[in-house]
Write a protein that holds these residues in place. Structure first.
Motif, mmCIF file in Angstrom:
data_model
loop_
_atom_site.group_PDB
_atom_site.id
_atom_site.type_symbol
_atom_site.label_atom_id
_atom_site.label_comp_id
_atom_site.label_asym_id
_atom_site.label_seq_id
_atom_site.Cartn_x
_atom_site.Cartn_y
_atom_site.Cartn_z
ATOM 1 N N ARG A 83 0.664 -1.019 -0.022
ATOM 2 C CA ARG A 83 -0.185 0.044 0.007
ATOM 3 C C ARG A 83 0.882 1.349 0.025
ATOM 4 O O ARG A 83 0.647 2.101 -0.637
ATOM 5 C CB ARG A 83 -0.853 -0.210 1.120
ATOM 6 C CG ARG A 83 -1.874 1.161 1.423
ATOM 7 C CD ARG A 83 -2.455 1.348 2.627
ATOM 8 N NE ARG A 83 -3.391 0.438 2.953
ATOM 9 C CZ ARG A 83 -4.708 0.403 2.597
ATOM 10 N NH1 ARG A 83 -4.919 1.356 2.082
ATOM 11 N NH2 ARG A 83 -5.341 -0.604 3.080
ATOM 12 N N LEU A 84 1.887 1.176 0.850
ATOM 13 C CA LEU A 84 3.039 2.349 1.087
ATOM 14 C C LEU A 84 3.469 2.561 -0.407
ATOM 15 O O LEU A 84 4.067 3.845 -0.733
ATOM 16 C CB LEU A 84 3.699 2.367 2.292
ATOM 17 C CG LEU A 84 3.035 2.433 3.819
ATOM 18 C CD1 LEU A 84 3.704 1.904 4.468
ATOM 19 C CD2 LEU A 84 2.294 3.696 3.581
ATOM 20 N N SER B 81 -6.389 -0.444 -2.435
ATOM 21 C CA SER B 81 -6.817 -1.006 -1.055
ATOM 22 C C SER B 81 -6.489 -2.464 -1.581
ATOM 23 O O SER B 81 -6.996 -3.265 -2.277
ATOM 24 C CB SER B 81 -8.432 -0.796 -0.794
ATOM 25 O OG SER B 81 -8.573 -1.593 0.263
ATOM 26 N N ILE B 100 -0.974 7.383 6.337
ATOM 27 C CA ILE B 100 -1.064 7.879 4.999
ATOM 28 C C ILE B 100 -1.123 9.053 4.633
ATOM 29 O O ILE B 100 -0.415 9.409 3.512
ATOM 30 C CB ILE B 100 -2.412 6.954 4.602
ATOM 31 C CG1 ILE B 100 -2.367 5.545 4.925
ATOM 32 C CG2 ILE B 100 -2.765 7.401 3.028
ATOM 33 C CD1 ILE B 100 -1.438 4.639 4.202
ATOM 34 N N SER B 144 -9.303 -0.014 5.716
ATOM 35 C CA SER B 144 -8.370 -0.174 4.464
ATOM 36 C C SER B 144 -9.043 0.533 3.572
ATOM 37 O O SER B 144 -7.868 1.396 2.637
ATOM 38 C CB SER B 144 -8.587 -1.472 4.150
ATOM 39 O OG SER B 144 -7.610 -1.881 3.002
ATOM 40 N N ILE B 145 -10.243 0.679 3.008
ATOM 41 C CA ILE B 145 -10.777 1.628 2.031
ATOM 42 C C ILE B 145 -10.560 3.025 2.459
ATOM 43 O O ILE B 145 -10.076 3.993 1.614
ATOM 44 C CB ILE B 145 -12.157 1.398 1.823
ATOM 45 C CG1 ILE B 145 -12.452 -0.130 1.148
ATOM 46 C CG2 ILE B 145 -12.759 2.255 0.628
ATOM 47 C CD1 ILE B 145 -13.455 -0.627 0.739
ATOM 48 N N MET B 147 -8.094 4.294 4.365
ATOM 49 C CA MET B 147 -6.801 4.650 4.149
ATOM 50 C C MET B 147 -6.843 4.897 2.477
ATOM 51 O O MET B 147 -5.608 5.760 2.163
ATOM 52 C CB MET B 147 -5.894 3.331 4.590
ATOM 53 C CG MET B 147 -5.782 3.344 6.086
ATOM 54 S SD MET B 147 -5.129 2.024 6.503
ATOM 55 C CE MET B 147 -3.470 2.188 6.418
#
Lengths: 242, 242
Positions: A83-84, B81, B100, B144-145, B147
């Motif tokens: 993700r990052l 995601s 994030i 998660s979404i 983020m």
């Protein structure tokens, strides 16, 4: 800013695992106390407090390898890194973000070791503070090894390789538990070709005030730190592109 | 306007071609689903489009920016995601969102504002200070979404967003995804046909890395000669010749 944010998160991840942290910080202290107790009953020059403390302090740094490798391996497995990687963070942000938070933990560990050593008889001199200062470049070596192993191994493998193998190897080859001269031969040559004994002797030289002995060991440690960091960066970048 | 233009995108891993000469375009604001059985090439396509893996051949353009040459620009336009929840379990929901924001270089005031806004949108206020690892799978998916959305992406990749969720959590997440429709371009991969049927503006079906069909759910059902989308999917995957 991006790196600091990531470093802050990594600090929290490590600090919020109190069991690992306590073991990492506490185990070297227990060993220091135990070996000092043995020394009190059966005197061995190697276990005199001024000889033993630098060795135990460097041994404690092998837990920094475990901390950093575990953190990276878990991040890779959880897909958090994936993700990052889709954010504007650069490779340098990641590498510094993993490395920097562990340096203060390494320093805190050596402060704890030296504080206990002082409590049981180590003389307080300015050299104690210098020895703590020299822990910083040595800790970079151990953190880089963590970055390296964390980039190629999974969480379980890290436990085996860094938690068991590396901690033992770095201890045996450091001249802390037994005199390398007594073993001699190839074992001694291998030990002196690796950085662990040089890290311990560097610390011993600083603590005893033998400043002329510092540089030869320092170059070994610095050379290995730079090499380990370079390999770690390459491996990290490789897994980033996978 | 096209948000994504894919031109002859190919990914080979040694002797396996995961994605084979894929070409299609996705309109801005569209909810586009990528379907296929395991190994069809959905996740590899998402990974290439989100700059996580480099294509072997071909290119894709995100609002005109090449995924091969303009990766930094592309990363500032997208968010992912992943299939796994990809959250930091020892951090709270708020700290995950802060991470994030930090990774995107948001200033502190913007971070506070965005967290308030996104937690309100996704109903995360009640769990905002709870440790993520203690939350249920549904809440973790929601986070998660969040983020992915907090960076205000123009394109959102949702890789199997409802995998392993119970019926209620899935239905809540569908509502959330529907509410985003039109505001952000969404590329969804899923194994659940009813999910694709319920949410998608258009659907692409892949097999062995190749595109079989790309159309609306209704047109695909028409082509397959059935009223049931799952049956249509099975017929196309099993019977369609390339």
């Amino acid at each position: 800013m991006k790196m600091l944010s990531f470093a802050k998160r990594n600090t929290k991840e490590i600090i919020r695992d109190p069991l690992t942290l306590l073991f990492g910080l506490g185990f070297p202290i227990v060993l220091l106390l135990l070996l000092s107790a043995i020394q009190a009953n059966v005197p061995v020059p190697l276990f005199e407090i001024a000889q033993l403390t630098p060795g135990i302090t460097v041994f404690g740094l092998s837990f920094m390898t475990l901390f950093s490798a575990t953190l990276i391996a878990k991040d890779r497995e959880s897909a958090l890194l994936q993700r990052l990687y889709t954010t504007p963070m650069t490779a340098l942000d990641f590498i510094l973000g993993y490395t920097l938070p562990i340096v203060p933990i390494a320093v805190a560990q050596s402060v704890a070791c030296y504080a206990v050593a002082v409590a049981i008889g180590l003389e307080v001199t300015v050299n104690v503070f210098l020895a703590i200062l020299f822990i910083v470049p040595i800790s970079v070596l151990f953190i880089a090894l963590g970055l390296l192993f964390g980039s190629i191994l999974n969480d379980k493998q890290v436990g085996g390789i860094c938690g068991a193998l590396l901690t033992n190897l770095s201890a045996w080859l450091s001249g802390t538990w037994f005199d390398l001269e007594l073993v001699g031969g190839v074992f001694k040559e291998i030990a002196y070709a690796l950085p662990f004994v040089h890290a311990v002797e560097l610390e011993r030289a600083v603590l005893s005030g033998s400043f002329s002995d510092i540089l030869p060991h320092f170059w070994w440690v610095l050379g290995y730190s730079v090499a380990a960091l370079a390999v770690a960066v390459l491996l990290f970048l490789r897994q980033m592109k996978k | 306007m096209d948000a994504i233009t894919i031109e002859n995108l190919t990914k080979r891993y040694r002797d396996v071609t995961a994605v084979d000469n894929l070409s299609l375009s996705i309109r801005e604001g569209e909810l586009f689903s990528l379907l296929g059985v395991n190994g069809a090439g959905k996740t590899t396509t998402v990974k290439m489009l989100s700059c996580l893996t480099e294509p072997s051949e071909g290119d894709a353009y995100i609002f005109g920016k090449s995924i091969r040459k303009d990766t930094a620009e592309v990363r500032s336009l997208i968010a992912l995601s992943p299939q796994e929840t990809a959250v930091a379990p020892k951090l709270s929901v708020r700290e995950n969102l802060e991470l994030i924001c930090g990774a995107h270089g948001f200033a502190k005031t913007k971070t506070v504002l965005k967290i308030k806004e996104i937690s309100n949108l996704l109903g995360l206020e009640s769990v905002i200070d709870r440790k993520t690892g203690k939350l249920s799978g549904g809440w973790q998916r929601r986070l998660s979404i969040a983020m992915a959305l907090i960076s205000e992406p123009k394109i959102l990749f949702l890789d199997e967003p409802t995998l392993g969720l119970d019926v209620i959590a899935r239905s809540e997440l569908w509502e959330l995804i529907r509410s985003l429709s039109g505001k952000v371009t969404i590329i969804l991969t899923t194994h659940y046909m009813e999910e694709a049927d319920a949410l998608s503006d258009r659907v692409a079906i892949m097999r062995d890395g190749r595109l079989l069909v790309c159309d609306t759910v209704e047109k695909i059902k028409e082509k397959a000669g059935t009223d049931n989308f799952e049956q249509a999917f099975v017929r196309i995957v099993k019977e369609m010749k390339l």
